[in-house]
Design a protein around this motif. Sequence first.
Motif, PDB file in Angstrom:
ATOM      1  N   PRO A  47      32.050  52.940   2.326  1.00 57.86           N
ATOM      2  CA  PRO A  47      31.117  54.019   1.986  1.00 57.86           C
ATOM      3  C   PRO A  47      31.226  54.533   0.555  1.00 57.86           C
ATOM      4  CG  PRO A  47      32.858  54.825   3.422  1.00 57.86           C
ATOM      5  CD  PRO A  47      33.018  53.348   3.345  1.00 57.86           C
ATOM      6  N   ARG A  48      32.379  54.346  -0.108  1.00 60.24           N
ATOM      7  CA  ARG A  48      32.550  54.861  -1.475  1.00 60.24           C
ATOM      8  C   ARG A  48      32.348  53.793  -2.549  1.00 60.24           C
ATOM      9  NH1 ARG A  48      37.923  58.672  -0.887  1.00 60.24           N
ATOM     10  NH2 ARG A  48      37.090  60.041   0.727  1.00 60.24           N
ATOM     11  N   LEU A  49      32.134  52.563  -2.167  1.00 58.04           N
ATOM     12  CA  LEU A  49      32.029  51.471  -3.130  1.00 58.04           C
ATOM     13  C   LEU A  49      30.784  51.651  -4.004  1.00 58.04           C
ATOM     14  CD1 LEU A  49      33.567  48.742  -3.732  1.00 58.04           C
ATOM     15  CD2 LEU A  49      31.657  47.650  -2.586  1.00 58.04           C
ATOM     16  N   HIS A  50      30.997  51.758  -5.321  1.00 59.06           N
ATOM     17  CA  HIS A  50      29.869  51.892  -6.242  1.00 59.06           C
ATOM     18  C   HIS A  50      29.721  50.683  -7.160  1.00 59.06           C
ATOM     19  CE1 HIS A  50      32.562  52.907  -9.579  1.00 59.06           C
ATOM     20  NE2 HIS A  50      33.129  53.819  -8.808  1.00 59.06           N
ATOM     21  N   THR A  51      30.755  49.836  -7.265  1.00 56.54           N
ATOM     22  CA  THR A  51      30.700  48.659  -8.141  1.00 56.54           C
ATOM     23  C   THR A  51      31.123  47.423  -7.364  1.00 56.54           C
ATOM     24  OG1 THR A  51      31.231  50.015 -10.076  1.00 56.54           O
ATOM     25  CG2 THR A  51      31.569  47.647 -10.279  1.00 56.54           C
ATOM     26  N   LEU A  52      30.250  46.396  -7.392  1.00 51.23           N
ATOM     27  CA  LEU A  52      30.540  45.144  -6.706  1.00 51.23           C
ATOM     28  C   LEU A  52      30.069  43.981  -7.573  1.00 51.23           C
ATOM     29  CD1 LEU A  52      31.407  43.539  -4.155  1.00 51.23           C
ATOM     30  CD2 LEU A  52      29.063  43.839  -3.312  1.00 51.23           C
ATOM     31  N   THR A  53      30.988  43.058  -7.867  1.00 49.10           N
ATOM     32  CA  THR A  53      30.588  41.851  -8.588  1.00 49.10           C
ATOM     33  C   THR A  53      30.899  40.636  -7.729  1.00 49.10           C
ATOM     34  OG1 THR A  53      32.674  41.541  -9.761  1.00 49.10           O
ATOM     35  CG2 THR A  53      31.057  42.941 -10.823  1.00 49.10           C
ATOM     36  N   LEU A  81      25.339  39.491  -9.637  1.00 44.95           N
ATOM     37  CA  LEU A  81      25.250  38.255  -8.852  1.00 44.95           C
ATOM     38  C   LEU A  81      25.078  37.028  -9.747  1.00 44.95           C
ATOM     39  CD1 LEU A  81      22.800  39.523  -6.075  1.00 44.95           C
ATOM     40  CD2 LEU A  81      25.257  39.201  -5.870  1.00 44.95           C
ATOM     41  N   LEU A  82      25.429  37.130 -11.006  1.00 41.31           N
ATOM     42  CA  LEU A  82      25.249  36.017 -11.938  1.00 41.31           C
ATOM     43  C   LEU A  82      26.028  34.789 -11.478  1.00 41.31           C
ATOM     44  CD1 LEU A  82      25.507  37.979 -15.291  1.00 41.31           C
ATOM     45  CD2 LEU A  82      23.450  36.949 -14.329  1.00 41.31           C
ATOM     46  N   ASP A 119      23.460  42.993 -12.799  1.00 40.10           N
ATOM     47  CA  ASP A 119      23.874  41.859 -13.632  1.00 40.10           C
ATOM     48  C   ASP A 119      24.167  42.281 -15.070  1.00 40.10           C
ATOM     49  OD1 ASP A 119      23.445  40.263 -11.410  1.00 40.10           O
ATOM     50  OD2 ASP A 119      21.390  39.817 -11.984  1.00 40.10           O
ATOM     51  N   ALA A 120      24.943  43.296 -15.245  1.00 38.83           N
ATOM     52  CA  ALA A 120      25.394  43.789 -16.554  1.00 38.83           C
ATOM     53  C   ALA A 120      24.246  44.303 -17.418  1.00 38.83           C
ATOM     54  CB  ALA A 120      26.176  42.714 -17.309  1.00 38.83           C
ATOM     55  N   LYS A 121      23.114  44.599 -16.826  1.00 40.03           N
ATOM     56  CA  LYS A 121      21.986  45.156 -17.579  1.00 40.03           C
ATOM     57  C   LYS A 121      21.523  46.435 -16.896  1.00 40.03           C
ATOM     58  CE  LYS A 121      17.437  43.951 -19.337  1.00 40.03           C
ATOM     59  NZ  LYS A 121      16.322  42.991 -19.267  1.00 40.03           N
TER      60      LYS A 121
END
Length: 198
Positions: A47-53, A81-82, A119-121
């Motif tokens: 529930p707290r995850l704000h960044t996922l690569t 998701l690159l 995607d870093a943008k």
Amino acid sequence: MEKYLSLSGNHSSNKRSLEGLSAFTGLEELILDNNLLGNDLALPGLPRLHTLTLNKNQITDLEGLLDHLAEVTPALEYLSLLGNMACPNELVNLEKDEDDYKRYRCFVLYKLPNLKFLDAKKVTKSEREEALLRGEFMKVVKPKASKDVASVSSQLPYTPLPPGSRSLTSHQGVLGRCHYVYYGKNSEGNRFIRDDQL
């Protein structure tokens, strides 16, 4: 309580299970790059995850992934998701272009409207507005080839003619006369001819 976790490059393991992440309910950043993760990716509720690569994995089903992320990561703001087939760009597939990537961004923002970076943008206001209006229709759907069409097309070479006119002995031609009259109204050359030269 762990807030940041990087599991990049763990593709040597035969079993790529993420069920151990359920112990990290307070996780805010998760890096899963280069892990051979596919469409069977199943994250526990974070529930707290704000960044996922998820860069450089084997994800091809974009809609399935986005539906799963919307369910288990409601606070997600940064997603990358690159390097996956689900993220269409020229680095992964030479058949893709900038328009494919724009449609992809629009569809992702429609499914995950709280994203601030993709995607870093950074997500722009115009992208967000377009996703609201057209995002639902930006999903890329590949037609399924039916067995009947595939078997017929493999037997016969392509021709634009109807089936009845493919034989060399049974053909019909059309003969007609065409009359073209030139009045010179639209000619660029006429404007350079003076009256005394006529």
